[in-house]
Design a protein around this motif. Structure first.
Motif, short mmCIF file in Angstrom:
data_model
loop_
_atom_site.label_atom_id
_atom_site.label_comp_id
_atom_site.label_asym_id
_atom_site.label_seq_id
_atom_site.Cartn_x
_atom_site.Cartn_y
_atom_site.Cartn_z
N ASN A 243 31.56 31.72 39.24
CA ASN A 243 32.66 32.27 40.01
C ASN A 243 32.26 33.58 40.71
N ALA A 244 32.62 33.69 41.97
CA ALA A 244 32.33 34.94 42.68
C ALA A 244 33.11 36.10 42.09
N VAL A 245 34.41 35.91 41.84
CA VAL A 245 35.26 36.91 41.17
C VAL A 245 35.96 36.20 40.03
N ASN A 246 35.79 36.72 38.83
CA ASN A 246 36.29 36.06 37.61
C ASN A 246 37.16 37.06 36.85
N LEU A 247 38.48 36.80 36.81
CA LEU A 247 39.42 37.65 36.08
C LEU A 247 39.85 36.93 34.82
N SER A 248 39.93 37.64 33.72
CA SER A 248 40.42 37.04 32.48
C SER A 248 41.30 38.04 31.72
N LYS A 249 42.56 37.68 31.53
CA LYS A 249 43.54 38.47 30.79
C LYS A 249 43.76 39.84 31.42
N ALA A 250 43.43 39.97 32.70
CA ALA A 250 43.49 41.25 33.41
C ALA A 250 44.65 41.21 34.40
N SER A 251 45.69 41.96 34.12
CA SER A 251 46.90 41.94 34.94
C SER A 251 46.87 43.05 35.98
N GLY A 252 47.64 42.83 37.06
CA GLY A 252 47.77 43.84 38.09
C GLY A 252 46.52 44.06 38.90
N VAL A 253 45.74 43.00 39.14
CA VAL A 253 44.48 43.10 39.87
C VAL A 253 44.69 42.61 41.31
N ILE A 254 44.08 43.29 42.26
CA ILE A 254 44.08 42.88 43.66
C ILE A 254 42.68 42.42 44.04
N VAL A 255 42.59 41.22 44.60
CA VAL A 255 41.33 40.68 45.12
C VAL A 255 41.57 40.36 46.59
N SER A 256 41.02 41.16 47.49
CA SER A 256 41.41 41.01 48.90
C SER A 256 40.24 41.24 49.84
N GLY A 257 40.28 40.51 50.95
CA GLY A 257 39.37 40.76 52.05
C GLY A 257 37.90 40.52 51.78
N ASN A 258 37.58 39.72 50.76
CA ASN A 258 36.18 39.46 50.44
C ASN A 258 35.65 38.27 51.24
N ALA A 259 34.37 38.31 51.59
CA ALA A 259 33.69 37.19 52.24
C ALA A 259 32.82 36.51 51.18
N ILE A 260 33.23 35.31 50.78
CA ILE A 260 32.60 34.63 49.64
C ILE A 260 32.00 33.32 50.13
N ARG A 261 30.72 33.12 49.84
CA ARG A 261 30.02 31.92 50.26
C ARG A 261 29.23 31.33 49.09
N ARG A 262 29.25 30.01 49.00
CA ARG A 262 28.38 29.26 48.10
C ARG A 262 28.52 29.69 46.64
N SER A 263 29.73 29.62 46.12
CA SER A 263 29.92 29.82 44.68
C SER A 263 29.89 28.45 44.01
N ALA A 264 29.14 28.35 42.92
CA ALA A 264 28.97 27.06 42.25
C ALA A 264 30.29 26.47 41.79
#
Length: 457
Positions: A243-264
């Protein structure tokens, strides 16, 4: 980057001062010192730190201790230095020439480590882990119980564990580069409001950015405007890796405006994470579900993302585990494909958007799904879903909805559905079609289902 008549930012000004200071010293016939361009800095060379001169751990430790005692940054000039487990004292500011000051790990363990500090800053250093094996929670750079860590224009390459590890720490990682980490580029556990922005992350072999908590709770991290490419899943599994960005049990997180390519596997995976915003990301060529809110979450906003190439586009699932409450708004999802199941024989996937409970799906465009454009519910796991104002094109089934006994309410109204090969709107009992075409004819007498005003061609 500034263009035209825009004012340069602080980092550009600092770099110009640095280069100008060194050039000025040379023009005056003086031996240029890296610290000349950094007023007030302590030059590590005056403390016996020289490039290519064996292991420099002790000399660097003495220099950092003196710099902190005198309230000065430590400046390390261009060259290659070797060290291991170099402790960064509280208040340390360690500065190098970007991409020219290189520290190489000389033996197993972190290269740089800070523990229990209020503030530590690293700028302009290139850190090489030498592919010396390490665990996922062992970094080339290691922060433990650090209130405010700053990494600015830092490069971390060839980590045998993870690149940057932050345990119970907060701070900022910006304008930096992490490549070829054995595990994650950045691994944060029980963070204290971490900001990860404007970085390049490439070729990491299990995950890009990992934001995890030991127990479910408020995290507050921001992961924004990063370029994350070529994330692998070397250690396999059903989705924890890859995973390019992997959140676990983490609340109130912002994931924005990323350029993500070729994640398995996934571009952004949020596991048991409440109140997460996943917005305005570009997600290309994902091997599994591109955007995922799963298991015991409540409150997920997934909006304005572009997904092009994935096994599934967007999934907001696991009502059976308490996963509920979300809005999926204004996304473009296209060019989906089927693939082999990870946990059984046969193939599956090929779905644009999948939802289960307490979710609005509005204003999305889905094209080219080999199974469902939009799918609502699975068996009895369906409650209070609204699907409206979407454009669904060239999918096997436009919109599928669970109609087993006891399902909750679902509304499918005002969508434009064209080119569906099997049907525009169909009711399902698990994998079996259970209704005639509903896209034009209405809800077919099913009391919990409302279907109307869809344009079907």
């Amino acid at each position: 980057m500034p263009t035209g008549g825009s004012a340069p930012d602080e980092r550009q000004i600092d770099r110009r001062r640095l280069l100008g200071g060194i050039a000025g010293a040379a023009a005056a016939g003086l031996a240029p010192s890296f610290a000349d361009a950094l007023p007030g800095a302590l030059d590590a060379a005056t403390m016996g730190v020289k490039p290519g001169d064996g292991d420099q751990t002790r000399a660097l430790a003495r220099a950092l201790t003196r710099a902190v005692r005198e309230g000065r940054p430590l400046a390390l000039g261009p060259g290659v230095y070797r060290a291991a487990r170099l402790s960064l004292p509280d208040g340390a500011t360690f500065i190098g020439a970007p991409e020219a000051t290189r520290l190489e790990l000389s033996e197993p363990g972190p290269l740089l480590v800070a523990r229990g500090a209020a503030r530590v800053a690293l700028r302009g250093l290139a850190l090489d882990g030498g592919n010396i094996p390490g665990e996922p929670q062992l970094g080339v750079v290691q922060f433990e119980d650090v209130a405010a860590a700053l990494l600015d224009e830092v490069a971390v390459v060839d980590a045998g564990g993870s690149g940057i590890v932050m345990l119970r720490s907060g701070g900022v990682v910006r304008a930096s580069r992490v490549e070829n980490a054995r595990h994650a580029a950045l691994f944060a556990l029980d963070g204290r409001g971490l900001t990860v922005t404007d970085n390049l992350i490439r070729g990491c072999r299990n995950n890009g950015v990992v934001i995890r908590r030991s127990a479910k709770g408020e995290d507050g991290s921001i992961v924004s405007r990063n370029r994350i490419e070529g994330t692998g899943a070397l250690d396999g599994g059903l989705g924890w890796n890859g995973n390019a960005v992997n959140l676990s049990k983490a609340s109130g997180v912002i994931v924005s405006g990323n350029a993500i390519r070729r994640s398995a596997f996934t571009a952004v995976r949020a596991h048991e994470s409440d109140d997460v915003q996943i917005a305005d990301n570009m997600c290309l060529d994902c091997g599994e579900t591109a955007l995922y809110a799963e298991f015991g979450f409540a409150g997920a906003v997934i909006s304005g993302n572009l997904v092009d190439g994935a096994a599934n586009g967007i999934s907001v699932a696991n009502f059976n585990e308490g996963g509920r409450l979300g809005a999926i708004v204004g996304n473009v999802v296209r060019n989906l494909f089927r693939r082999k199941k990870l946990d059984g024989p046969g193939d599956s996937y090929g779905q644009g958007i999948g939802v289960e409970a307490d979710v609005a799906v509005t204003g999305n465009v889905i094209e080219g799904a080999p199974s469902f454009g939009i799918h609502a519910g699975w068996g009895p796991y369906l409650r209070d879903v609204s699907i409206s104002g979407n454009v669904v094109r060239s999918c096997e089934v436009g919109i599928g909805v669970s109609v087993v006994d006891g399902v909750g309410a679902a509304t499918i109204v005002g969508n434009t559905i064209t080119g569906s090969r099997r049907g525009a709107v169909l009711g399902y009992r698990w994998t079996e079609i259970a209704t005639p075409e509903l896209g034009v004819g209405g809800s077919g007498g099913l009391p919990a289902l409302t279907v109307g005003q869809n344009t079907v061609r």
